[in-house]
Design an enzyme around this catalytic site. Sequence first.
Site, PDB file in Angstrom:
ATOM      1  N   ASP A 156       1.137  -5.462  -2.197  1.00 57.98           N
ATOM      2  CA  ASP A 156      -0.271  -5.524  -2.586  1.00 57.98           C
ATOM      3  C   ASP A 156      -0.763  -6.915  -2.236  1.00 57.98           C
ATOM      4  OD1 ASP A 156      -2.771  -5.765  -4.057  1.00 57.98           O
ATOM      5  OD2 ASP A 156      -2.139  -3.980  -5.161  1.00 57.98           O
ATOM      6  N   ARG A 205      -6.735  -2.401 -17.709  1.00 62.79           N
ATOM      7  CA  ARG A 205      -6.083  -1.145 -17.320  1.00 62.79           C
ATOM      8  C   ARG A 205      -4.797  -1.362 -16.532  1.00 62.79           C
ATOM      9  NH1 ARG A 205      -9.736  -2.944 -14.227  1.00 62.79           N
ATOM     10  NH2 ARG A 205      -9.756  -2.643 -11.975  1.00 62.79           N
ATOM     11  N   ALA A 223      -3.981  -0.529 -10.808  1.00 65.36           N
ATOM     12  CA  ALA A 223      -3.886   0.291 -12.024  1.00 65.36           C
ATOM     13  C   ALA A 223      -2.850   1.405 -11.883  1.00 65.36           C
ATOM     14  CB  ALA A 223      -5.258   0.866 -12.354  1.00 65.36           C
ATOM     15  N   ASP A 251      -6.916   2.022  -3.260  1.00 63.69           N
ATOM     16  CA  ASP A 251      -8.266   2.191  -3.797  1.00 63.69           C
ATOM     17  C   ASP A 251      -9.303   2.444  -2.717  1.00 63.69           C
ATOM     18  OD1 ASP A 251      -8.385  -0.264  -2.593  1.00 63.69           O
ATOM     19  OD2 ASP A 251      -9.004  -1.381  -4.376  1.00 63.69           O
ATOM     20  N   ASN A 252      -8.865   2.777  -1.495  1.00 58.29           N
ATOM     21  CA  ASN A 252      -9.853   3.106  -0.472  1.00 58.29           C
ATOM     22  C   ASN A 252      -9.288   4.142   0.483  1.00 58.29           C
ATOM     23  OD1 ASN A 252      -9.071   1.683   2.316  1.00 58.29           O
ATOM     24  ND2 ASN A 252      -8.436   0.342   0.630  1.00 58.29           N
ATOM     25  N   LYS A 291      -0.428  -9.722  -7.542  1.00 63.13           N
ATOM     26  CA  LYS A 291      -0.191  -8.523  -8.352  1.00 63.13           C
ATOM     27  C   LYS A 291       1.219  -7.972  -8.163  1.00 63.13           C
ATOM     28  CE  LYS A 291      -4.898  -6.680  -8.807  1.00 63.13           C
ATOM     29  NZ  LYS A 291      -5.775  -5.523  -8.572  1.00 63.13           N
ATOM     30  N   CYS A 321     -34.545   2.976   7.938  1.00 59.30           N
ATOM     31  CA  CYS A 321     -35.990   3.013   7.687  1.00 59.30           C
ATOM     32  C   CYS A 321     -36.285   3.215   6.206  1.00 59.30           C
ATOM     33  CB  CYS A 321     -36.635   4.114   8.521  1.00 59.30           C
ATOM     34  SG  CYS A 321     -36.677   3.721  10.283  1.00 59.30           S
TER      35      CYS A 321
END
Length: 1041
Positions: free
Chosen positions: A458, A469, A432, A530-531, A482, A586
């Site tokens: 990419d 988008r 995007a 994006d990370n 992309k 847990c």
Amino acid sequence: MAGTGEIDEGFYSRQLYVLGHEAMRRMGTAEVLIAGMKGLGVEIAKNVILSGVKSVTVQDVGQAEWSDLSSQFFLQEAHLGQNRATCSLPHLSALNPHVLVLAHTGPLNEDLLLKYQVVVLTDSSLDDQKRFGDFCHKHEIKLIVTDTKGLCGQLFCDFGEKFEVLDRDGEMPASLTIDRITKDNPGVVICADDQKHGLFDGSKVIFSDVQGMTELNSMAPVEIKVCGPYSFSICDTSTFSTYERGGVVTEIKQPIMLNFKPLSEALNDHQLLIMNDYGKISRHNTLHLAFQALHGFVKKEQRLPHPWSQSDADLLLNIVKELNSVAKLEELDEAAVRSFSYTSRGDLAPMNAFFGGLAAQEVIKACSGKFTPLQQWLYFDALECLPEDGVCPEESSFSSNGTRYDAQILVFGSEFQQKLLRQKYFLVGAGAIGCELLKNFALIGLGAGEEGHITVTDMDYIERSNLNRQFLFRSKDIGKPKSEIAAKAVAEMNPQVNITAHQNRLDPDSEGVYDYSFFMGLDGVAAALDNVDARVYLDKRCVQHQKPMLEGGTLGSKGHTLVVVPHLTESYGPAKSSSGNTIPLCTLKNFPHRIEHTLQWARDQFEGLFKQTPENVNLFLRDPKFIERTLAHGDAEALEILGGVWSSLQEMEAGGQRPKNWEDCVGWARCKWESLYNNDIRQLLHCFPPGELTSNGLPFWSGSKRCPHPLTFDPNNTTHIEYVMAAANLYGQIYGIKGTRDYTEIRTTLDGVSVPPFSPKSSVKIHLTDKEMEEDRKKEGDDAGKLASDAFNLFPPLIVIFLRFQPLSVSSTDKAQLEELKGKLSLLKSSAQMYPIDFEKDDDSNFHMDYIVAASNLRAENYDIPAADRHQSKRIAGRIIPAIATTTAAVAGLMCLELFKLIQGHKKISSYRTAYLNLAVQYFVLAQPCRPQNFQVAGKKYTLWDDFLVEGRRCNQQEMTLADLIQHVKKTNGLTICSLFYGPAILYNRHEDRLKMSVSSLVKMVTKAEVPPHKKMLELIPSFDEDEDCETVPTIRYMLL
């Protein structure tokens, strides 16, 4: 959508998580008029069409000119002399098949405006703004006025005298677990301490599942007052029953009613200006007058001021002063007025991208009632993009030359344009933000000269959910790379752009491609990732090679930008610890209290049952040393993993779990349901009965520990049967057995399934905390930390995830069972392989989300946690990042304004801006970036940008020895190396025998690996005699050229 009421969830997937279904349905009935199809108008139209209104009409009476090509991305040279709206129509129509797009080439009039619910005016006169503003206000038509002139822009909204906002910020309503409630006036609610409530004074909440003080469960929404991050007061509870345990408090969002003034009135109200850069308050007040003065200038002179004309600037400033005789501003920013005059003929793509994103978001608010609209004026400038010395250049360097960059040259001059054309930039990410950046790069001419170039990489391929988008992609591009499609699209926008597309992931494995020579050939880097991990890695490479980096990101309506300038600003920096967001094991296994817990548990179930176990089986079948290496990780884990492998390979008749047919898969799913939602809960309640007390005499089941109850299977219960259907189909898939969606057939099969009886065992130990679990593992002789890291290295990440849903302790007496398993497995080496399943959230036909939703909601029912619908479950379990085109466009625009500053070569940190924005509530903070932190070594100050650069081979001579390196650092930096590290490897710690070795030979010897041929820079971390305890030191960058 186009008003049908049906939402294409595949197309609008990520935007739905920003706006929601109801807002999208309201938008699907809205008809929008956008007047003016220059760069700003087309940017707004693009974003509004992608958002999914019913129809958009684009209006323009003008013909395309050379200056339009600087920012109008749907116009090409062949369109010169043709109507802008007509030429843009085919491209705009292709953006969203659900939106009707029309062109109107006649002038604006009142009859035309009456057809629309929302009207947007761009590039309009002040007289038209007032006339149409009064008309729209009278007829309850929402009006948005926006304009950009060079490096300045304005935005205005009038949504009428009574505009209802249904959701002010778009945040998920708070849902909180109650720890206790006081019996007082007012009563105080204390929430569990794992989650801040995030409420504010005046918020309203409702209560459910409260035990003891049950009066709260039936009350209407209660207004609260914040007491602290985990507590708030409510009504008088002094006469209520005493609170016992449990309960959930849920925020109920309240609509708000807003009142707007018509533009003709709002012009004189400076209180309606929304500030965004708090160092520029006087400038924004001044710009409010300057834009009005500019309209007066144009009306009188029939033209805009000439570029960098002193006389025109004087004239405009005089008009501003006349206006201020009425406005009476205490401080006029006269320098800003002059710069505004000098550059007002310019039309810049980044400015239009920013204001196009903001204005389109206001259209969405007007159509949907979602989010808080702008009330009512916003001004923004990026005058820092101009040269820092403030010297006015010659007017002749700003003349139009009949090129596509004319409107940009009018601001910066022809010399700066040549700099842009020569740039070599690396863009990482073509999603995007990447698409928006590439569009802007093409329009401004970045890398479009003979010496310039853009490299974009990419690794992803286009999916349908991207189309909403990532506007460079179309349906025909689905499944294609992309980067490749994006590069082709921008080459069509500007055929002069030199661009190369790669499909490489940026990580250590691609350093052979993106090596020292590649980075040293760049002028800068743009991150559209994006990370966080990828950003951190790219930032590290930029610091290594002393390259500037533009970084931006979005999360729904929120966005941020960061510019990293070598030796001037801090870098993006290392990844921050995310342990605060990690759910304790847990909690997942026994004590969930939020839907996020049950969804993560369901996701772990999916990974363990349908991915990790089949992968373990296939590893066992092809790796002769699988058993040996699994045993090395401790008996408890080995028993679970090897037991799972044997069970998966052994047929059901022989006590295993391998199915022969579809009926066996249904039987397995039914028994798994019984185990998870009945037996396991009964076992937990056997260990900790509902009335259990802690050692302090307090109820065990209180606060975040919700007392569960077992479920009874009902084939006519929708969630029950959906679990069986999804689980059976997925189980069949990993064995190559075809299933069915026929509920009747599945119910018939269930009639013949025998569910084994179950009795809780007193010998089972259930851990209450992760710390307790770790301690028990250590007692059993297992080093839990080594287990986790070794397991990841050996079978990434098979064992780690597998353990999250398996029993957490095994008795030492089970060693005999482990030996028996080894013998059994030796007989199964000839078994057929299995088919592991990779989780895919966006395919509604693959049963993946069917399983997650059913599994999570059943567990939520066990613990009386409110269930989540499929849409919400998909976002949480699929870890989907909400996204919308408006925020993306605005962020990319801001990033490119910082790009201008980098190319100008700005040296002052005050010229740069870091931005934080939230378009949902018109929150903008633009601030000066932070300087890099200093650290000291032996009394001398350094920053992360300082390193010791050493040429290992000088003038083609023989490479340095370690002794040479130590001597060189001592001579040039006055520091004595006492130890030297290469990554985790110790190269030198006063090893006399290594001093005569070349540095690269030493690295090879210690790491037992060759230095790759592409590795031209070795990063060595020293320690010095002069400051041996210093934690941070400059890196030695040892060059092998």
